[in-house]
Write a protein that holds these residues in place. Structure first.
Motif, PDB file in Angstrom:
ATOM      1  N   LEU A1562       2.412   8.661  -8.571  1.00 30.79           N
ATOM      2  CA  LEU A1562       1.669   9.270  -9.654  1.00 30.79           C
ATOM      3  C   LEU A1562       1.796  10.779  -9.583  1.00 30.79           C
ATOM      4  CD1 LEU A1562      -1.644   7.199  -9.530  1.00 30.79           C
ATOM      5  CD2 LEU A1562       0.238   6.909 -11.144  1.00 30.79           C
ATOM      6  N   VAL A1564       0.095  14.381  -9.925  1.00 29.94           N
ATOM      7  CA  VAL A1564      -1.211  14.978  -9.710  1.00 29.94           C
ATOM      8  C   VAL A1564      -1.346  16.151 -10.669  1.00 29.94           C
ATOM      9  CG1 VAL A1564      -2.756  16.056  -8.055  1.00 29.94           C
ATOM     10  CG2 VAL A1564      -1.209  14.243  -7.310  1.00 29.94           C
ATOM     11  N   LYS A1580      -4.458  11.621 -12.060  1.00 28.95           N
ATOM     12  CA  LYS A1580      -3.236  11.035 -11.537  1.00 28.95           C
ATOM     13  C   LYS A1580      -2.653  10.145 -12.609  1.00 28.95           C
ATOM     14  CE  LYS A1580      -4.714  11.134  -6.701  1.00 28.95           C
ATOM     15  NZ  LYS A1580      -4.948  10.341  -5.464  1.00 28.95           N
TER      16      LYS A1580
END
Length: 1795
Positions: A1562, A1564, A1580
Motif C-alpha cells: 500500500l 502511505v 494507505k
C-alpha cells in the motif's frame, strides 16, 4: 457464552412505590444489570444478561453472584438480598440449563431476607452451534420436583431490550458509472447518517468504518433498514445519485456469524430500477450482540472476483397490497383515574387505527371514532422484492386520538402465505403472497391482569381485523395508500357467514397452585366470550367455583375438587373454517407420526434399521393416502386456499410415490430422505387463515389475573370427518402449565372440546360421569345488638356470589327457557372454601400468650384478655385448648424463653388505654410499663394410625353425608366483610391460627432408608491454599475456612497481606465421603478480642476435580514417580524427525531481516515476508493465551476463585467487583478402604517458594484492529497505556492519529513484585485535544498464573537458538539451564548431556540431535549443539512457544460488546534468575520512497470531442495523470491540436514521487483533512496510476474523453501494437479444446518488473456501458529514491532530459493554427478527408473537357477531310509539311484558349 435469564423475584414487603428495583449480576468481575421495574410483590424482568467466554471455557469453580437492589439508593439501605450460585452443573452438562426457582436471598450476615429470585443459566461452549445461535427461547422454569413441564429452546424473551451494535465497513468501489466523478458513500443505519471522504475516480478506495449502538429488542432491530448510496459530489443534488443498495439489519443478523464479510454490493439506480447495475461497492457488515464475540473478517482470496462474492438485491418487480376492512371485538377504553371516589360510569369504545410495517416502511390508517366495529376500508401498497428479504408483516391496533397506545399486535409471515417452490420439486411453481379475505386475531397485554408470562406479554385477546393480501407483478408506481372500492367491500361479505361454536372444559385437578388465603378459580374464554371482565358478550358458565388452596403435605398446594369436577362451557359465533382445520390437523398428524419414526430411525443400528425403515415407509404411504381424499374434496374459498391445496396435493402424491419404493442404496440413505420429507411437510402444515382466536385459560386469585395458558383453537377442534381430522387434544386429557410472573402458577389436568353446537352430541361420550348444572347464591347477615340479621350490612348485598359481589336472592333466580329445577333450594356447607391450614400437616406448634397488666405503682395481675394470640385477639386459656381427634401432644405447655424476653419469658410494654395493647414490647421491666406477656408453646403430632390425608379431608368436608345440613351448620363467620370467613364463631369473630411448622425433618436432613442409601467410599480432598489476592480495606490477618461435608479446615492467617499475600502453609488434607456437598470457602479476618468478620465467600464443587492417586498417571505437584511421568511430558519425537528434516531443507540460508518478516510469515503472507523465515516460526493465536485449550487456562498450578461479599455494595447503584480472589487448587482421589493399607502419597509436595518475586515485565504491543470510531471523523487517535500496580507507562503524545487499525510496535518495560502486583492492564485510549481521553478498551493479564504455570508461559520458546541477530535468545537462562530448571520445578530428574552435547538422557529416554536436525544449521549465529538439543526437548514438552496473542478489549460503558482486538505478548523475567537477553525490536517498518516515471508517447483512436468549421470531428488532446491519493501531484501534457483521427504525439514525462510500504503493498499518503487539522491522516491506498484523456476547449469546460487506471501491483500486460489493444483484458491463447475456457493472462507487479512499455486501452461510460475511447502508448519505470538520485530526469522534456531523452514530438503541419498556414490547413483539412471525392471530381472534369473539345473540333476536321481528303498524304509526302503541323498546333492552342 454464558447467559443468565433473570425471570422474576418475590418481595413480600413491597410497597408499590419508590424508585423501583433491579437485579445486578457479576461474573468474572464483569457486571451486568437488568432494567429498573416498579417495586411490586412479584416484579418481572424476563431479561437476558450475557457474558462472552470466547475460547476460554467455563471452569467448574466458576460462580455467579446476583443481587436485588433498590435503584439509586446507597448501600446497604438499598439492598434487598444477594446470593451466589455455583456453575459447576453447567460445566458437567452444558446442554442442560441450570434453572432455579425461588432462590432465597441473604443479607450481609448470611440470614434470609424473605426475598427470592427466579432465573435460568445456560452455557454454550466455544465452537459449538449454540455459541452462535440465540438461546433462551420461551424458558419455562421447572418445579423443584417432578412432574416437570417440557423445556423449550431458550432465547431472550420477547420485549426485552439488549445492547446491539451495527458496524458497516466501506472498503472500495469498482466500475462506478460516470466520467470524471468524485464519489462519496453515504450510509444510513436506521435514522443515523454517516458519510465517507470524497475520493476520485471510478474505482475509489475508502476503508472506513461506521458504528451505531442500539438498546432495542431484537424484533425492533431486525426491522431497521440500512441504506447505502453512492453519490457524485460534483453533481447537483437531483443528479448526484450513482447507485443505491438497501437491506435490513435482519438480513445481516440471520447470516452466518451475524455478518456479511467482504461482499460486493450491486448498486441500482432508484430512478431506473430495471437498468441494471450502476457499479459495485465492497463492504463488510456485522451485528454485534452483547456477550457475543465479534466475527473474524478475513479478506478472501481472489479479492477482485466480483461475481464470486456478489450480493445483489432482488429486483423490485412486485407490489404487495394490504387491504384493511374492519375490526371486531375491540376492547373498551380504560376508565380514567379519578382523584375522588365517584360512581363508576360507563366505559366507551376506543378510537382505533391499524398500523402496518413491512421492509422498513410503516403505514397507518386514519383514526376512526369510538366504535365497537370500526371500518377503515383502506389499502396499503408495499414494494416487494422477489425473493423477499423481509419475511414479517408487523400489524398493530392503536388507540387514542394520536394513536399512541398499542392495544394488540399480530404478525404475518410471508413464508406462510407464499412459496418460492423450494419445498416442492419436479418443476411445480410457487405462488406469490396472498391472504384472505380473513380475520386475523390480535393479542396484547390486559389492563386488569398482573404480569402474566415470562415469555409472552401479548397473551390477552384484543380483537381481530379483516384483512386481505394480494400481490401484483410490475414495477411499483410509488403510491402508498388508497381506498377500497365498494365492489370489493360487497365481495368480502360473502366470506363472513357465522356459525355457533361451543367450548367445553372439564377440570380434573389443579396442583402447584400458589398458597395463601385468597380464593382461586379458573376462567375459560374464546375471544371475548367467557371473559368475565367483558361486558359486550352474554355471560357464560366459563368460571370454576371458588376454591381454597390446600397443602399436599409435601411441597405444593392443590384445589380439593375430589369427586365433583367443575365444568366450564362457552358458546360463541365464528366463521366456519372446518375445511382448513381438518386439513391442518391431518397434516400435523402425518408430520407427528413421521417425526416419531425419524427419531427412532436416527437411533437405530444394525438389523433394527431395516425394520424401522420399512415401518416408516409403510405408515407414511398409509397416512398420505388417507389425507389425499380430504384434500381433493377441500373447498377453496380464497386464493391462498387454492395455492395451499395444490401444493399439498403435489407434495403428498410425490412423497407417497417415493415412499412406496424401498431405497435402492440401502437403509442408510432413508434417513436424509425422511428428514427432507418432514421439512417439506412441516413447511406446508400451517394455516394462517384460522380466523378463530386462541382459547385462553386464566387463573384468578381473588379479582386479579395471575397466570394464563394459550391453546390454539385447531388443537382442540372437533371434526365430523373423523378422529384423524380432530385436533390432537380434542376431548383428550392433557396437562397444562399456567405461567405468570416468570414462574409456574398451576398445573391443570383437563379435557377441552371445541366444535359446532350442532355436533355437541359427541361431547358426552368424552366425559366420564354425569353432568350436573346448578345455580348458587350466598345469603349474608351481620350481628347487630347481639342478633344476626340482614340489617346493618352497610351497603353490602344481602345475597352475593362467593367473591362477595352482589347477586340475586334465590327466589328471583329463574332457570333458562326450556330448563327446570331438579329440586328445592338446599344449604350446602362450602367447606372447600374454609379448609384449615393444618390439613395434611404432620406436626403443629400451638401458641397462647399469657397477659398481665397493672396500674402505675401497682402489682401485676391478670389482664382483661388473659389469653390471646400474637395479634392480641382473645383465645381460650391454654388449659382449655383440647387436642383434636387423631392427634397427640408430644410435650406439655412450656414458656418460650428465646428472643428478646427476660429469664421468665416476659416482655413488657406501655399503653395509653387499659384495654389497648402496647405498640412495642421490651425485654426489661420499667416502672412505667403497664402490660406484660409471655408465650406458651406446645407441640402436637398426628397419630401414626390416623386416617389418610384424603380420608381426613373427606371427613372435614362431610362429603360422605347425603342428608341436608342444618342451617346452624352452614353459616360461615368473619369479623369484616372483606376478611376471610371461618367455620366456628370466635371472640370478636376474628383471630389467627396457631403457627404451623414445616414437614417433619430429622436434624435438618431427610431420613433415607438403608436400602435406598448409596454405599459411600472414603476419598481424600487435598487443598492447595496458595494465597489471597485483591484484598481491600483494612484486612489485617485473613485466614481461609474450608467447609465440606460437615468438616471444617482453617488455615493459618496471613501475617501481613501487604507484603506477602500467600499463606504460610499451603497444603492440607481432608478425609471425606465420596458423595458430599459443595465446598464452601470463607475468608475471615483475625481482629483483636477474637473478632473475626467475614471478608468474602464462595462455593466450589470439589467432586469435579477428581483424579488418580498421586502415584498414578496425570500431572501433579510433587516428586513421586517422576520417571513414569516422562511419557505424558515427552511425546514420540522420532516421528517428527522427517518433518523437521523437510522443514530444514526448505529453510534458506539467508538470515531474516526483521521481526516483521516472521510476523507476516506466520500470517501466511509470503509477499510481505522476507527470506529466511521458514525455520524460525512465530505462533499467532487468535485468542488470549489463557483461552488456548492445550494450556488449560494457565491455571494448572492454582486457580482463581472469586470471593464475593454477602451483601456489600458500592455507591452509585453498581454492583461491586469481588472483594478478593482465592488462589488455590482442589484435588480429590479415593482412599483405600482397608485401614491397614497405607494411604497414597500426597500430591501437593515440593511446592515452589511462596514469597513474592521481583520481576521485569516486558510488554510488546504490536498492533490493534477493529477499533470502534471515537471521533466525529469516524476515526480515533489511539495510544497505549500499560499499568502494573502503581506504575503506569505510555504517553499521550505517542498516539497514532486518525486510524482504526493502528500499528504500534511499542515495547514497555516495567518492574513489579508478583503476586503483590499481578494484574497487568493494557488499555487503549483515544487522544483528545482537551483531556480526559476516552478509553477505547482494556484487557487484563494475570502475570502470576503465567509465572507459576508448568507450561512456562512467562517467556515463549523460540524455534531457533541464535546467539546474535534479530532472533537473539532473549530468555534469562540458556536452553540447557532452562531444561534443568523445568525438570527441577516439575519434580523430574535432571537431564544428562554427553560431552559434545549431541545426546541427552531425560528420564528413561535418550534423544539425539540427529532426531531433530539432519545436518548443520542453515541459519547464522547458531548456538552450541547442547543448547540446540535442549531447545528441541523443551519444545517436545508442549510448552508455550514464541507467540503473539490476540486479546479482546472491553469497555465498562458498553459491557459485553467487544471494542476491538490488540495483538501483543508479555515476557516476565524474575530478577533472581539473572538478567534477561536483549529485547525484540518490533519497531514498525518505515515506508520506502519510490519514484514513478511515466512517459506518454502517443495516442491512437481517441474519441473526437469537437467539430471544426468544415464539419470535421476532431480533438485537441491532452493527458492528465496522478497517483491515487496524491491528487495534488496532478500533471498534464501539452495539447495536441487538430487531431482528426485520434492520433497524438506527446513524448511527455510524468514524475510521481511516493512512499510505499512493501509489507502491506500500500502507498502511505499522509495528509491533513483541513488546514486547521492538527495531525495528518495517514491513508494507505493501493498504488494506482490514473491517466485521463481530455479535449481542450477555449471558451467552455474541457471535455472528458477517457480514463486509464493501472494498479502497479497488478499491472495488466500491455499490447505490443495499437491494433491489438482492446478493452478486454488480454488472455492466453484459446485452447483447441472447446471445453477449456481461456485463462486470463497473469498480471505483473511493477515493483518486481520495474519497467513496462506498450499500449493500454482507455475507457469511458456511454449510455450506462463501458466502451473503448482511446489507446495510450506508455512506458512505466519504477525507481527507488537512491536510483532516482543516480538517474535524474526532469518532468515533461525539461532538463535533465535523460533516461530516456525525449525529443519534441513530430506532429503534422495541419495540427497548427490555419491562420499561420492556410494552404496547409486546406490541404490537410480537405484533401486527407475528401481526397477520394476530389479525385473523382477531377477525373470527371477532365473527361468532360475532352468531350467538349472533341465536339468543338470534329466539324472542322470533317469539313477539311471532305474538301481535301488527301491533305494528310500531301503533308507527309511534301517537303513543306513542317509548316502545317505548327499551324495546326497553333490553331488548336488558340481553340483551347477561346473559352
Amino acid at each position: 457464552m454464558l447467559r443468565l435469564l433473570v425471570a422474576s423475584a418475590h418481595i413480600p414487603e413491597a410497597t408499590g412505590s419508590g424508585p423501583g428495583v433491579h437485579v445486578s449480576a457479576r461474573f468474572r468481575g464483569v457486571p451486568r444489570s437488568t432494567r429498573v421495574v416498579p417495586e411490586e410483590h412479584s416484579p418481572t424482568w424476563n431479561e437476558t444478561l450475557a457474558w462472552p467466554l470466547g475460547a476460554r471455557p467455563l471452569h467448574p469453580t466458576a460462580s455467579l453472584s446476583l443481587r436485588l437492589r433498590h435503584w439509586g439508593q446507597p448501600a446497604p439501605r438499598g439492598d434487598l438480598g444477594a446470593t451466589t450460585v455455583s456453575l459447576d452443573q453447567l460445566v458437567a452438562n452444558p446442554e442442560l440449563p441450570l434453572s432455579l426457582s425461588q432462590v432465597p436471598l441473604l443479607d450481609p450476615k448470611g440470614q434470609p431476607t424473605g426475598c427470592t429470585i427466579t432465573f435460568c443459566c445456560s452455557y454454550a461452549p466455544h465452537g459449538k452451534a449454540g455459541d452462535a445461535t440465540v438461546p433462551m427461547q420461551r424458558w419455562v422454569p421447572p418445579p423443584t420436583v417432578p412432574p416437570m413441564p417440557p423445556m423449550h429452546p431458550n432465547k431472550p424473551p420477547a420485549g426485552s431490550k439488549e445492547e446491539f451494535q451495527v458496524r458497516v465497513r466501506v472498503i472500495e468501489g469498482h466500475q462506478l458509472q460516470g466520467n470524471d466523478i468524485k464519489p462519496v458513500v453515504t450510509v444510513f443505519i436506521g435514522q443515523h447518517r454517516f458519510r465517507t471522504r470524497i475520493r476520485v475516480g471510478n474505482n475509489p478506495y475508502y476503508n472506513e468504518v461506521f458504528c451505531q449502538s442500539f438498546h432495542w429488542t431484537l424484533e425492533q432491530l431486525v426491522m431497521e433498514p440500512i441504506r447505502i448510496q453512492v453519490l457524485d459530489s460534483q453533481s447537483i443534488r437531483s443528479k448526484a445519485i450513482i447507485g443505491v443498495f438497501q437491506l435490513d439489519v435482519g438480513t445481516i443478523y440471520h447470516a452466518p456469524g451475524h455478518s456479511l464479510s467482504w461482499k460486493w454490493l450491486s448498486l441500482q439506480d432508484p430512478r431506473r430500477p430495471d437498468a441494471g447495475s450502476c457499479g459495485y461497492l465492497r463492504v463488510s457488515m456485522a451485528v454485534l450482540r452483547a456477550g457475543e464475540p465479534v466475527p473474524e473478517q478475513e479478506e478472501p482470496e481472489g479479492n477482485k472476483d466480483v461475481e464470486a462474492n456478489l450480493l445483489q438485491p432482488p429486483p423490485c418487480a412486485a407490489t404487495l397490497q394490504l387491504r384493511i376492512y374492519h375490526a371486531e371485538d375491540l376492547p373498551l377504553a380504560e376508565p380514567a383515574r379519578q382523584c375522588l371516589p365517584s360512581v363508576r360510569g360507563k366505559r366507551s369504545f376506543v378510537a382505533a387505527a391499524v398500523r402496518a410495517g413491512f421492509a422498513g416502511r410503516t403505514l397507518c390508517t386514519r383514526v376512526m371514532p369510538p366504535d365497537p366495529n370500526p371500518a377503515w376500508n383502506e389499502v396499503f401498497f408495499f414494494p416487494l422484492r422477489l425473493p423477499p428479504i423481509c419475511d414479517e408483516i408487523q400489524l398493530a391496533i392503536l388507540s387514542g386520538p394520536r394513536s399512541s397506545k398499542v392495544l394488540g399486535t399480530a404478525t404475518l409471515n410471508l413464508s406462510h402465505i407464499s412459496s418460492a417452490g423450494a419445498e416442492l420439486e419436479e418443476g411445480t411453481p410457487g405462488f406469490l403472497p396472498c391472504f384472505g379475505p380473513s380475520f386475523l386475531p390480535f393479542y396484547g397485554p390486559r389492563a386488569d391482569a398482573a404480569r402474566t408470562s415470562s415469555t409472552d406479554t401479548n397473551v390477552a385477546y384484543r380483537g381481530r381485523v379483516l384483512l386481505e393480501i394480494s400481490t401484483h407483478m410490475g414495477t411499483p408506481d410509488g403510491h402508498q395508500r388508497g381506498t377500497i372500492t365498494p365492489e370489493d367491500i360487497i365481495r368480502v361479505q360473502s366470506h363472513l357467514p357465522r356459525h355457533r361454536f361451543g367450548l367445553c372444559g372439564v377440570f380434573y385437578s389443579a396442583t402447584m397452585v400458589p398458597a395463601g388465603p385468597e380464593l382461586l378459580r379458573f376462567e375459560l374464554s374464546l375471544g371475548n366470550h367467557g371473559d368475565t371482565g367483558d361486558v359486550t358478550c352474554k355471560p357464560a358458565a366459563s368460571v370454576t367455583p371458588h376454591g381454597c388452596p390446600v397443602f399436599d403435605g409435601n411441597r405444593y398446594h392443590y384445589l380439593p375438587w375430589y369427586g365433583d369436577k367443575p365444568v366450564a362451557a362457552v358458546t360463541s359465533s365464528w366463521e366456519d373454517a372446518a375445511h382448513r382445520w381438518d386439513t391442518l390437523n391431518l397434516l400435523r398428524a402425518v408430520c407427528q407420526r413421521l417425526e416419531k419414526n425419524v427419531v427412532e430411525l436416527r437411533r437405530a443400528h444394525g438389523d433394527t434399521e431395516g425394520d424401522i425403515g420399512r415401518r416408516l415407509l409403510r405408515e407414511l404411504v398409509q397416512d398420505c393416502r388417507r389425507v389425499l381424499p380430504c384434500l381433493e374434496a377441500q373447498p377453496t374459498l380464497t386464493p391462498l386456499d387454492t395455492h395451499l391445496r395444490a401444493a399439498r396435493l403435489h407434495l403428498l402424491r410425490r412423497v407417497a410415490a417415493a415412499a412406496a419404493i424401498p431405497p435402492r442404496a440401502g437403509w442408510a440413505t432413508l434417513l436424509p430422505m425422511a428428514e427432507a420429507w418432514l421439512r417439506s411437510m412441516g413447511a406446508l402444515a400451517v394455516e394462517p387463515q384460522a380466523a378463530v382466536p386462541d382459547v385462553l385459560l386464566w387463573m384468578l386469585r381473588g379479582e386479579r389475573r395471575v397466570a394464563c395458558a394459550r391453546i390454539p383453537a385447531p388443537d382442540i377442534m372437533f371434526s365430523r370427518s373423523g378422529p384423524g381430522a380432530c385436533g390432537r387434544f380434542c376431548g383428550r386429557l392433557q396437562t397444562l402449565f399456567l405461567m405468570g410472573s416468570g414462574d409456574i402458577h398451576a398445573q391443570l389436568r383437563l379435557r377441552l372440546w371445541l366444535g359446532p353446537v350442532a355436533d355437541s352430541g359427541a361431547l358426552p361420550r368424552l366425559i366420564e360421569g354425569s353432568l350436573r348444572i346448578y345455580a348458587e347464591t350466598y345469603e349474608n347477615q351481620t350481628k347487630l345488638l347481639g342478633k344476626w340479621g340482614p340489617r346493618g350490612l352497610l351497603g353490602s348485598p344481602g345475597f352475593s356470589d362467593g367473591a362477595g359481589r352482589a347477586g340475586l336472592p334465590r327466589h328471583r333466580i329463574r332457570p333458562p327457557r326450556g330448563w327446570r329445577w331438579d329440586g328445592p333450594w338446599t344449604v350446602e356447607p362450602q367447606r372447600r372454601l374454609l379448609l384449615d391450614t393444618e390439613t395434611n400437616m404432620g406436626e403443629v406448634m400451638e401458641e397462647v400468650y399469657e397477659n398481665e397488666s397493672r396500674r402505675p405503682g401497682g402489682d401485676w395481675g391478670p389482664a382483661i384478655a388473659a389469653s390471646t394470640d400474637a395479634n392480641g385477639v382473645e383465645v381460650p386459656p391454654k388449659e382449655e385448648v383440647l387436642c383434636p381427634q387423631g392427634w397427640h401432644v408430644s410435650d406439655g405447655w412450656r414458656v418460650d424463653v428465646t428472643g428478646a424476653v427476660d429469664e421468665a419469658g416476659w416482655e413488657y410494654g406501655a399503653s395509653m388505654a387499659p384495654d389497648s395493647l402496647p405498640a412495642a414490647w421490651h425485654p426489661t421491666e420499667k416502672t412505667y410499663h403497664t402490660h406484660r406477656r409471655r408465650r406458651w408453646l406446645r407441640t402436637r403430632r398426628r397419630d401414626p394410625g390416623a386416617q389418610r390425608p384424603d380420608q381426613d379431608m373427606a371427613t372435614f368436608l362431610q362429603l360422605h353425608r347425603t342428608e341436608s345440613a342444618a342451617d346452624s351448620e352452614a353459616w360461615e363467620y368473619g369479623s369484616f366483610w372483606s376478611s376471610r370467613f371461618h367455620l366456628r364463631p370466635r371472640v370478636g369473630d376474628d383471630g389467627a391460627l396457631a403457627q404451623v411448622s414445616s414437614p417433619p425433618w430429622r436434624q435438618g436432613v431427610f431420613s433415607v432408608p438403608m436400602g435406598v442409601r448409596p454405599l459411600l467410599r472414603p476419598v481424600a480432598l487435598e487443598v492447595l491454599a496458595w494465597g489471597l489476592r485483591g484484598l481491600r480495606g483494612s484486612v489485617r490477618a485473613p485466614s481461609l475456612e474450608v467447609q465440606c461435608g460437615g468438616r471444617v479446615l482453617r488455615t493459618p492467617p496471613i501475617a501481613d497481606p501487604a507484603s506477602n499475600p500467600n499463606f504460610p502453609i499451603n497444603a492440607f488434607l481432608l478425609a471425606l465421603e465420596e458423595l458430599m456437598p459443595p465446598v464452601r470457602l470463607r475468608v475471615l479476618d483475625m481482629r483483636d478480642f477474637g473478632y473475626r468478620p467475614e471478608v468474602g465467600q464462595t462455593c466450589v464443587r470439589a467432586d469435579l476435580h477428581r483424579g488418580h492417586p498421586p502415584g498414578g498417571p496425570g500431572p501433579r505437584h510433587g516428586s513421586a514417580a517422576p520417571r513414569g511421568r516422562i511419557s505424558w511430558l515427552l511425546p514420540g519425537i522420532t516421528s517428527k524427525t522427517k518433518a523437521a528434516d523437510k522443514a530444514e531443507e526448505e529453510g534458506e540460508g539467508e538470515e531474516e531481516d526483521d521481526w516483521w518478516s516472521k510476523f507476516y510469515a506466520a500470517l501466511g503472507d509470503k509477499a510481505k515476508s522476507r527470506r529466511g523465515t521458514s525455520r524460525d516460526r512465530l505462533k499467532i493465536y487468535s485468542c488470549e493465551l489463557e483461552a488456548v485449550p492445550e494450556f488449560e487456562g494457565l491455571q494448572d498450578f492454582c486457580r482463581s476463585f472469586p470471593l464475593f461479599p454477602p451483601g456489600a455494595a458500592a455507591a452509585g447503584g453498581e454492583d461491586p467487583p469481588p472483594v478478593a480472589e482465592f488462589k488455590g487448587l482442589f484435588h480429590m482421589y479415593p482412599l483405600p478402604e482397608d485401614a491397614a493399607e497405607p494411604p497414597p502419597p500426597r500430591r501437593f509436595q515440593d511446592l515452589p517458594p511462596s514469597r513474592p518475586q521481583r520481576c521485569l515485565v516486558r510488554v510488546y504491543v504490536v498492533r490493534a484492529f477493529d477499533l470502534p470510531p471515537r471521533d466525529r471523523n469516524g476515526l480515533c487517535d489511539p495510544y497505549v497505556r500499560v499499568s502494573l500496580g502503581a506504575e503506569t507507562l505510555g504517553q499521550r503524545d505517542q498516539y497514532v492519529p486518525n486510524t482504526l487499525e493502528p500499528v504500534f510496535g511499542r515495547l514497555f518495560e516495567v518492574m513489579g513484585t508478583i503476586p503483590l502486583e499481578k494484574d497487568l492492564r493494557v488499555s487503549l485510549l483515544d487522544y483528545d485535544l482537551v483531556p480526559p481521553d476516552q478509553e477505547i478498551g482494556t484487557t487484563t493479564i494475570d502475570l502470576e498464573n503465567r509465572l507459576l504455570s508448568r507450561f512456562r508461559a512467562h517467556c515463549g520458546l523460540p524455534t531457533l537458538y541464535c546467539t546474535a541477530g534479530p532472533g537473539c535468545w532473549r530468555d534469562q537462562l540458556p536452553p540447557s539451564q532452562t531444561l534443568e530448571h523445568f525438570a527441577r520445578t516439575q519434580g523430574l530428574p535432571a537431564p544428562e548431556f554427553n560431552a559434545d552435547g549431541t545426546a541427552v538422557t531425560f528420564g528413561d529416554h535418550s534423544f539425539l540431535l540427529s532426531h531433530f536436525e539432519s545436518g548443520p544449521p542453515q541459519h547464522q549465529h547458531a548456538g552450541a549443539p547442547r543448547e540446540r538439543l535442549a531447545l528441541h526437548v523443551l519444545h517436545a514438552c508442549h510448552l508455550v512457544p514464541e507467540h503473539l496473542e490476540t486479546r479482546t478489549l472491553y469497555n465498562s460503558t458498553q459491557p459485553g460488546l467487544e471494542q476491538g482486538k490488540v495483538q501483543m505478548w508479555v515476557d516476565v523475567f524474575p530478577i533472581n534468575l539473572g538478567p534477561p537477553g536483549p529485547p525484540v525490536d518490533i519497531t514498525p517498518r518505515k515506508p520506502q520512497r519510490y519514484e514513478l516515471r511515466c512517459v506518454v508517447w502517443n495516442t491512437r483512436d481517441v474519441d473526437p470531442g469537437d467539430t471544426n468549421l468544415l464539419g470535421q470531428q476532431m480533438s485537441d488532446i491532452y493527458i492528465t495523470g496522478w497517483l491515487d491519493g496524491l491528487e495534488e501531484q496532478r500533471q498534464r501534457t501539452d495539447v495536441h491540436y487538430r487531431s482528426l483521427d485520434g492520433a497524438g504525439a506527446f513524448n511527455w514525462r510524468f514524475v510521481f514521487p511516493f512512499e510505499y510500504l512493501g509489507a502491506e503493498q500500500l502507498c502511505v499518503v499522509p495528509r491533513k483533512k483541513h488546514f486547521w487539522s492538527l495531525d495528518e491522516t495517514v491513508r494507505k491506498v493501493p498504488p494506482k496510476l490514473i491517466l485521463q484523456v481530455w479535449d481542450n476547449d477555449k471558451f467552455s469546460a474541457d471535455d472528458f474523453l477517457g480514463v486509464l487506471e493501472l494498479e502497479l501491483t497488478r499491472l495488466p500486460r500491455p499490447a505490443l501494437h495499437a491494433r491489438t489493444c482492446t478493452l478486454e483484458s488480454p488472455s492466453t491463447p484459446r485452447s483447441r479444446w472447446p471445453w477449456r475456457a481461456p485463462r486470463p493472462a497473469p498480471r505483473v507487479s511493477l515493483f518486481r518488473q520495474r519497467q513496462a512499455r506498450g499500449w493500454w486501452p482507455c475507457a469511458a461510460q456511454r449510455g450506462g456501458e463501458r466502451r473503448l475511447s482511446g489507446k495510450l502508448e506508455l512506458s512505466l519505470e519504477l525507481l527507488t529514491a537512491k536510483e532516482a538520485e543516480e538517474r535524474p530526469a526532469g518532468r515533461a522534456r525539461e532538463e535533465p532530459n535523460m533516461y530516456p531523452t525525449l525529443p519534441p514530438p513530430v506532429r503534422p503541419d495541419w495540427s497548427f493554427l490555419w491562420v499561420q498556414a492556410p494552404l496547409r490547413a486546406l490541404r490537410h483539412g480537405l484533401w486527407r478527408q475528401h481526397r477520394g471525392w476530389i479525385s473523382l471530381v477531377l477525373a470527371l472534369l477532365l473527361l468532360i473537357a475532352l468531350l467538349l473539345t472533341f465536339v468543338y473540333a470534329a466539324p472542322g476536321y470533317l469539313a477539311m477531310k471532305l474538301v481535301n481528303p488527301f491533305q494528310g498524304l500531301h503533308i507527309r509526302g511534301g517537303g513543306g509539311g513542317s509548316k502545317h503541323p505548327a499551324a495546326g498546333a497553333e490553331q488548336h492552342t488558340g481553340g483551347a484558349r477561346k473559352p
